[in-house]
Design a protein around this motif. Sequence first.
Motif, PDB file in Angstrom:
ATOM      1  N   ASP A 194      -0.231   2.866 -13.768  1.00  0.00           N
ATOM      2  CA  ASP A 194       0.538   1.825 -13.077  1.00  0.00           C
ATOM      3  C   ASP A 194       2.038   2.013 -13.303  1.00  0.00           C
ATOM      4  O   ASP A 194       2.844   1.830 -12.384  1.00  0.00           O
ATOM      5  CB  ASP A 194       0.097   0.439 -13.566  1.00  0.00           C
ATOM      6  N   THR A 195       2.417   2.411 -14.522  1.00  0.00           N
ATOM      7  CA  THR A 195       3.822   2.641 -14.832  1.00  0.00           C
ATOM      8  C   THR A 195       4.373   3.805 -14.019  1.00  0.00           C
ATOM      9  O   THR A 195       5.467   3.721 -13.440  1.00  0.00           O
ATOM     10  CB  THR A 195       3.994   2.939 -16.337  1.00  0.00           C
ATOM     11  N   HIS A 196       3.609   4.893 -13.959  1.00  0.00           N
ATOM     12  CA  HIS A 196       4.049   6.072 -13.204  1.00  0.00           C
ATOM     13  C   HIS A 196       4.109   5.781 -11.701  1.00  0.00           C
ATOM     14  O   HIS A 196       5.021   6.245 -11.014  1.00  0.00           O
ATOM     15  CB  HIS A 196       3.117   7.256 -13.480  1.00  0.00           C
ATOM     16  N   VAL A 197       3.142   5.021 -11.203  1.00  0.00           N
ATOM     17  CA  VAL A 197       3.137   4.670  -9.779  1.00  0.00           C
ATOM     18  C   VAL A 197       4.370   3.829  -9.440  1.00  0.00           C
ATOM     19  O   VAL A 197       5.017   4.041  -8.404  1.00  0.00           O
ATOM     20  CB  VAL A 197       1.841   3.924  -9.393  1.00  0.00           C
ATOM     21  N   LYS A 198       4.692   2.882 -10.307  1.00  0.00           N
ATOM     22  CA  LYS A 198       5.868   2.033 -10.081  1.00  0.00           C
ATOM     23  C   LYS A 198       7.133   2.875  -9.981  1.00  0.00           C
ATOM     24  O   LYS A 198       7.959   2.697  -9.074  1.00  0.00           O
ATOM     25  CB  LYS A 198       5.986   1.013 -11.220  1.00  0.00           C
ATOM     26  N   LYS A 199       7.294   3.840 -10.903  1.00  0.00           N
ATOM     27  CA  LYS A 199       8.477   4.709 -10.887  1.00  0.00           C
ATOM     28  C   LYS A 199       8.474   5.605  -9.648  1.00  0.00           C
ATOM     29  O   LYS A 199       9.511   5.830  -9.018  1.00  0.00           O
ATOM     30  CB  LYS A 199       8.503   5.567 -12.153  1.00  0.00           C
ATOM     31  N   LEU A 200       7.287   6.113  -9.304  1.00  0.00           N
ATOM     32  CA  LEU A 200       7.173   7.008  -8.154  1.00  0.00           C
ATOM     33  C   LEU A 200       7.528   6.281  -6.865  1.00  0.00           C
ATOM     34  O   LEU A 200       8.278   6.803  -6.029  1.00  0.00           O
ATOM     35  CB  LEU A 200       5.752   7.568  -8.083  1.00  0.00           C
ATOM     36  N   ARG A 201       7.012   5.070  -6.707  1.00  0.00           N
ATOM     37  CA  ARG A 201       7.339   4.270  -5.517  1.00  0.00           C
ATOM     38  C   ARG A 201       8.845   4.064  -5.391  1.00  0.00           C
ATOM     39  O   ARG A 201       9.419   4.189  -4.317  1.00  0.00           O
ATOM     40  CB  ARG A 201       6.633   2.913  -5.587  1.00  0.00           C
ATOM     41  N   SER A 202       9.469   3.753  -6.528  1.00  0.00           N
ATOM     42  CA  SER A 202      10.900   3.494  -6.528  1.00  0.00           C
ATOM     43  C   SER A 202      11.691   4.733  -6.104  1.00  0.00           C
ATOM     44  O   SER A 202      12.624   4.653  -5.296  1.00  0.00           O
ATOM     45  CB  SER A 202      11.336   3.054  -7.927  1.00  0.00           C
ATOM     46  N   LYS A 203      11.293   5.892  -6.609  1.00  0.00           N
ATOM     47  CA  LYS A 203      12.009   7.134  -6.306  1.00  0.00           C
ATOM     48  C   LYS A 203      11.788   7.592  -4.861  1.00  0.00           C
ATOM     49  O   LYS A 203      12.654   8.248  -4.280  1.00  0.00           O
ATOM     50  CB  LYS A 203      11.583   8.232  -7.282  1.00  0.00           C
ATOM     51  N   LEU A 204      10.643   7.244  -4.285  1.00  0.00           N
ATOM     52  CA  LEU A 204      10.334   7.668  -2.913  1.00  0.00           C
ATOM     53  C   LEU A 204      10.975   6.769  -1.852  1.00  0.00           C
ATOM     54  O   LEU A 204      10.943   7.090  -0.664  1.00  0.00           O
ATOM     55  CB  LEU A 204       8.818   7.703  -2.690  1.00  0.00           C
ATOM     56  N   GLY A 205      11.541   5.640  -2.275  1.00  0.00           N
ATOM     57  CA  GLY A 205      12.152   4.733  -1.317  1.00  0.00           C
ATOM     58  C   GLY A 205      11.120   4.120  -0.390  1.00  0.00           C
ATOM     59  O   GLY A 205      10.037   3.724  -0.835  1.00  0.00           O
ATOM     60  N   LYS A 206      11.396   4.063   0.910  1.00  0.00           N
ATOM     61  CA  LYS A 206      10.457   3.428   1.840  1.00  0.00           C
ATOM     62  C   LYS A 206       9.137   4.203   1.916  1.00  0.00           C
ATOM     63  O   LYS A 206       8.085   3.633   2.226  1.00  0.00           O
ATOM     64  CB  LYS A 206      11.075   3.259   3.223  1.00  0.00           C
ATOM     65  N   GLN A 207       9.179   5.520   1.622  1.00  0.00           N
ATOM     66  CA  GLN A 207       7.931   6.306   1.602  1.00  0.00           C
ATOM     67  C   GLN A 207       7.020   5.889   0.441  1.00  0.00           C
ATOM     68  O   GLN A 207       5.835   6.191   0.438  1.00  0.00           O
ATOM     69  CB  GLN A 207       8.236   7.807   1.496  1.00  0.00           C
ATOM     70  N   GLY A 208       7.593   5.176  -0.526  1.00  0.00           N
ATOM     71  CA  GLY A 208       6.779   4.668  -1.630  1.00  0.00           C
ATOM     72  C   GLY A 208       5.726   3.669  -1.159  1.00  0.00           C
ATOM     73  O   GLY A 208       4.722   3.447  -1.841  1.00  0.00           O
ATOM     74  N   GLU A 209       5.951   3.102   0.038  1.00  0.00           N
ATOM     75  CA  GLU A 209       4.981   2.145   0.595  1.00  0.00           C
ATOM     76  C   GLU A 209       3.680   2.826   1.013  1.00  0.00           C
ATOM     77  O   GLU A 209       2.684   2.152   1.275  1.00  0.00           O
ATOM     78  CB  GLU A 209       5.601   1.422   1.791  1.00  0.00           C
ATOM     79  N   TYR A 210       3.691   4.174   1.091  1.00  0.00           N
ATOM     80  CA  TYR A 210       2.450   4.893   1.412  1.00  0.00           C
ATOM     81  C   TYR A 210       1.417   4.740   0.291  1.00  0.00           C
ATOM     82  O   TYR A 210       0.221   4.922   0.513  1.00  0.00           O
ATOM     83  CB  TYR A 210       2.721   6.391   1.609  1.00  0.00           C
ATOM     84  N   ILE A 211       1.883   4.457  -0.919  1.00  0.00           N
ATOM     85  CA  ILE A 211       0.962   4.304  -2.060  1.00  0.00           C
ATOM     86  C   ILE A 211       0.499   2.855  -2.097  1.00  0.00           C
ATOM     87  O   ILE A 211       1.224   1.957  -2.504  1.00  0.00           O
ATOM     88  CB  ILE A 211       1.645   4.683  -3.389  1.00  0.00           C
ATOM     89  N   LYS A 212      -0.707   2.632  -1.625  1.00  0.00           N
ATOM     90  CA  LYS A 212      -1.263   1.277  -1.534  1.00  0.00           C
ATOM     91  C   LYS A 212      -2.039   0.943  -2.808  1.00  0.00           C
ATOM     92  O   LYS A 212      -2.783   1.779  -3.335  1.00  0.00           O
ATOM     93  CB  LYS A 212      -2.234   1.158  -0.350  1.00  0.00           C
ATOM     94  N   THR A 213      -1.899  -0.289  -3.279  1.00  0.00           N
ATOM     95  CA  THR A 213      -2.687  -0.756  -4.414  1.00  0.00           C
ATOM     96  C   THR A 213      -4.030  -1.282  -3.929  1.00  0.00           C
ATOM     97  O   THR A 213      -4.094  -2.054  -2.978  1.00  0.00           O
ATOM     98  CB  THR A 213      -1.956  -1.880  -5.169  1.00  0.00           C
ATOM     99  N   ILE A 214      -5.102  -0.837  -4.562  1.00  0.00           N
ATOM    100  CA  ILE A 214      -6.433  -1.385  -4.298  1.00  0.00           C
ATOM    101  C   ILE A 214      -6.788  -2.223  -5.519  1.00  0.00           C
ATOM    102  O   ILE A 214      -7.110  -1.683  -6.588  1.00  0.00           O
ATOM    103  CB  ILE A 214      -7.470  -0.266  -4.090  1.00  0.00           C
TER     104      ILE A 214
END
Length: 225
Positions: A194-214
């Motif tokens: 979850d920590t890595h996903v949060k950082k990854l989303r932030s770095k990807l900008g709007k493309q971070g929205e591609y990572i959906k939480t289930i």
Amino acid sequence: MEKLKILVVDDEARMRKLVRDFLSKKEFAVLEAGDGGEAVDLFFVDKGISLIIMDVMMPNMDGYEAVRTIRQYSQVPIIMLTARGEERDELLGFELGVDEYISKPFSPKILVARVEAILRRSMAAKTDSIEVGGIVLDKAAHQVLVEGKQVELSFKEFELLTYFVENQGLALSRENILNHVWNYDYFGDARTIDTHVKKLRSKLGKQGEYIKTIWGMGYKFEVEP
């Protein structure tokens, strides 16, 4: 275009037919073997097999022995089908070089989705670059571009993004992500994902929205059409 060949290995003809029917609908060419020995013989005769679906418990030669033999000569993707739920059995399979484990009984549609994801990953591994939804992932250079601009990712962030991209559209449990990105020798808990996903989303900008939480399970990488 020539169909990709998949070898289905199971001592139950009914199970082979079930898997064959679903794979055939997706335009795969399916070969069959009734035990590990027959699978090994067939694999070395037909050089065009792209993936193997291998049962564990079979007469004459079981799935583990067949995988052990094939792995001496080839890194062809292998999915193991097993009725066993023991962690040590899965560990043995991964130590032998199995790419994925699916426990019986299983959904044939999920099996086909796994086959497609592994083949995408396998094909992507033969090229050094993957492009999806404005993201360019260069595996050889360990570099990510988003909308043409380089994004600095840590090693694990890069590995995590690679795993998401190569399995896009699939629901990935936290356990699966830990197994494939951090490997079985990693003993941290799932909160690190979850920590890595949060950082990854932030770095990807709007493309971070591609990572959906289930919720209650994990994540899915999905590019909106």
